[in-house]
Scaffold this active site. Structure first.
Site, short mmCIF file in Angstrom:
data_model
loop_
_atom_site.label_atom_id
_atom_site.label_comp_id
_atom_site.label_asym_id
_atom_site.label_seq_id
_atom_site.Cartn_x
_atom_site.Cartn_y
_atom_site.Cartn_z
N VAL A 72 -35.86 47.73 -4.01
CA VAL A 72 -36.36 48.96 -3.39
C VAL A 72 -37.88 48.96 -3.51
O VAL A 72 -38.44 48.69 -4.57
CB VAL A 72 -35.78 50.22 -4.09
CG1 VAL A 72 -36.36 51.48 -3.47
CG2 VAL A 72 -34.26 50.24 -3.97
N ALA A 117 -42.07 49.07 -6.94
CA ALA A 117 -40.82 48.48 -6.46
C ALA A 117 -39.92 48.24 -7.67
O ALA A 117 -40.38 48.33 -8.82
CB ALA A 117 -41.09 47.15 -5.76
N LYS A 118 -38.67 48.00 -7.46
CA LYS A 118 -37.76 47.60 -8.53
C LYS A 118 -36.56 46.94 -7.89
O LYS A 118 -36.19 47.28 -6.76
CB LYS A 118 -37.28 48.82 -9.34
CG LYS A 118 -36.87 48.48 -10.75
CD LYS A 118 -38.11 48.26 -11.60
CE LYS A 118 -37.81 48.10 -13.05
NZ LYS A 118 -39.02 48.24 -13.85
N GLY A 119 -35.97 46.00 -8.59
CA GLY A 119 -34.78 45.35 -8.03
C GLY A 119 -33.93 44.79 -9.13
O GLY A 119 -34.27 44.87 -10.32
N ASP A 158 -37.83 42.24 -16.14
CA ASP A 158 -37.38 43.54 -16.65
C ASP A 158 -36.19 43.24 -17.56
O ASP A 158 -36.08 42.12 -18.08
CB ASP A 158 -37.02 44.46 -15.47
CG ASP A 158 -36.90 45.92 -15.88
OD1 ASP A 158 -37.93 46.57 -16.07
OD2 ASP A 158 -35.77 46.41 -16.02
#
Ligand code: NAD
Length: 428
Positions: A72, A117-119, A158
């Protein structure tokens, strides 16, 4: 139907999970103080782009399994998006959307030219072999190739991903585009363009913020008693930084529980113990305590550096610290925050206190783009300048608006993005 057309917010969207709605609630609470236009407020309520893929993996036994995976990108107003990749059974579109939104505020607050963003991949990383993790990472990277890139979206480690994961991502991306592109990810091994001081950056930044907060409150950190929850990358480094500054670290903990000595713990010895045994379990100097007891221990500064949801409506009334610094993301619930505000306990919020990690990731990207590498002291000094500048801006907003540091940090961050969005306008 007419209502739907009136506002897309009235109908639940795919990313409207409880965590994303919490991120949006924090944004909406800060908006009245941020003085931004309705256009800005509405645009920044939504992530710009979200991608869902199903990643096939050939397991070591030859069978195939499919894993859902997400990326995202919340905002490209200030530049390319930036944020971690996590491997966890809880990963979902809504979780990625919330974390991407927080990354936008964190980057803007420290004035990095990035959006958030992050995924991640929904999987149990402990159930996969190293070879399976490598194949999964490489296939996921190939699925992402159209949406990531050094000028579009730059992943980082992460939960359950690390330097090795980033090396596989960098290699896969480089193979697909035909040349080495170290700047496509950060948090890489130093041998392929990673940055010195990246590992220590978050914990060091947390203590820089804590020290600044103490100075603003008229205290001297080196004379204070500190408690640190979490003894991993963030908490372990923070404990060492505190020890080196002469502060007395009276308690630390990890998932196995905590240890307390009112006269001060020997932090280097604790690190040596954890390096040998893997955790604090069995460490017998001082008194063994539970994590619940640690959070309520009498001290001057409490550093929460383990995980989300630690300070809650249940225990906030019993916290015995004068200052709380959030190394973890989301360690304090909305209820606990209100209790601390009532009790006059200052909380240095996560988007400010733990921004050191993404700041040194930004330095890594800049060094990779320029193919020119800085030394440890230069990076440390540049990090200190960024953290102190951000802290002072948040403190000023807090005084000017008469609000606590969390909404003040949000206001400072929203203003950065809003200024850029007003200048750019909406295309076409
Ligand atoms: P880590 O896995 O290295 O360390 C986590 C530590 O917390 C470990 O010591 C673990 O045993 C302990 N822990 C886990 N659950 C616990 C519990 N219930 N009670 C007490 N201790 C517990 O992770 P990390 O990288 O240090 O991240 C910690 C937090 O900081 C997370 O919220 C993460 O999102 C946030 N954060 C990390 C970075 C970074 O650069 N690593 C940057 C920004 C924010």
């Amino acid at each position: 139907m007419a209502k739907l057309e009136a506002s897309p917010l009235d109908a639940p969207l795919e990313w409207d999970s409880p965590l994303f709605l919490m991120a949006r609630a924090q944004f909406e609470q800060a908006l009245p103080h941020a003085d931004v236009s309705a256009m800005v407020a509405e645009r920044l309520s939504f992530p710009e782009r979200a991608m869902i893929v199903s990643v096939p993996l050939r397991l070591d036994d030859g069978s195939i399994r499919i894993f859902p995976a997400y990326r995202v990108q919340h905002s490209t107003v200030l530049g390319p998006t930036k944020g971690g990749i996590r491997y966890d059974p809880e990963v979902s579109l809504g979780e990625c959307a919330a974390l991407a939104t927080w990354m936008t505020w964190k980057c803007a607050l420290v004035r990095l030219p990035y959006g958030g963003a992050k995924g991640g991949i929904r999987c149990d990383p402990r159930a996969l072999s190293r070879a399976e993790l490598e194949r999964l990472t490489r296939r996921f990277t190939s699925e992402l190739v159209e949406v990531i890139g050094p000028q579009t979206d730059i992943p980082a480690p992460d939960m359950a991903t690390n330097e090795q994961t980033m090396a596989w991502m960098m290699d896969t991306y480089s193979m697909l585009v035909g040349h080495a592109v170290p700047e496509v990810v950060t948090g890489k091994p130093i041998s392929i363009g990673g940055s010195v001081f990246r590992r220590e950056a978050t914990g060091a930044g947390v203590v820089m913020c804590g020290e600044r907060a103490c100075a603003r409150l008229g205290w001297n950190l080196s004379e204070l008693r500190c408690v640190v929850q979490g003894f991993g990358n963030v908490g372990g480094v923070a404990a060492s930084e505190l020890h080196e500054r002469g502060a007395t670290v009276i308690a630390v903990s990890d998932i196995s529980g905590g240890v307390l000595d009112p006269d001060g713990l020997d932090v280097p010895e604790l690190h040596a113990y954890v390096a040998e045994r893997g955790s604090l379990e069995g460490y017998d100097v001082g008194t063994r305590i539970s994590n619940e007891q640690l959070l309520e221990a009498e001290c001057d500064v409490l550093f929460v550096a383990a995980r989300e949801d630690q300070l809650t409506g249940e225990n906030a009334a019993h916290v015995n610290a004068r200052l709380i610094v959030e190394g973890a993301n989301g360690p304090t619930t909305l209820e606990a925050d209100a209790i601390f505000a009532d009790r006059g306990i200052t909380v240095v919020p996560d988007i400010l206190a733990n921004a050191g990690g993404v700041t040194v990731s930004y330095f890594e990207w800049v060094q990779d783009l320029g193919r020119l590498f800085w030394d440890r002291e230069e990076i440390r000094q540049r990090l200190a300048d960024k953290m102190i500048d951000a802290f002072d801006r948040v403190w000023s907003v807090s005084e000017e608006k008469g609000i606590t540091l969390r909404p003040a940090a949000m206001v400072a961050a929203i203003r950065e993005v809003a200024g850029a969005l007003e200048a750019r306008g909406i295309y076409p």
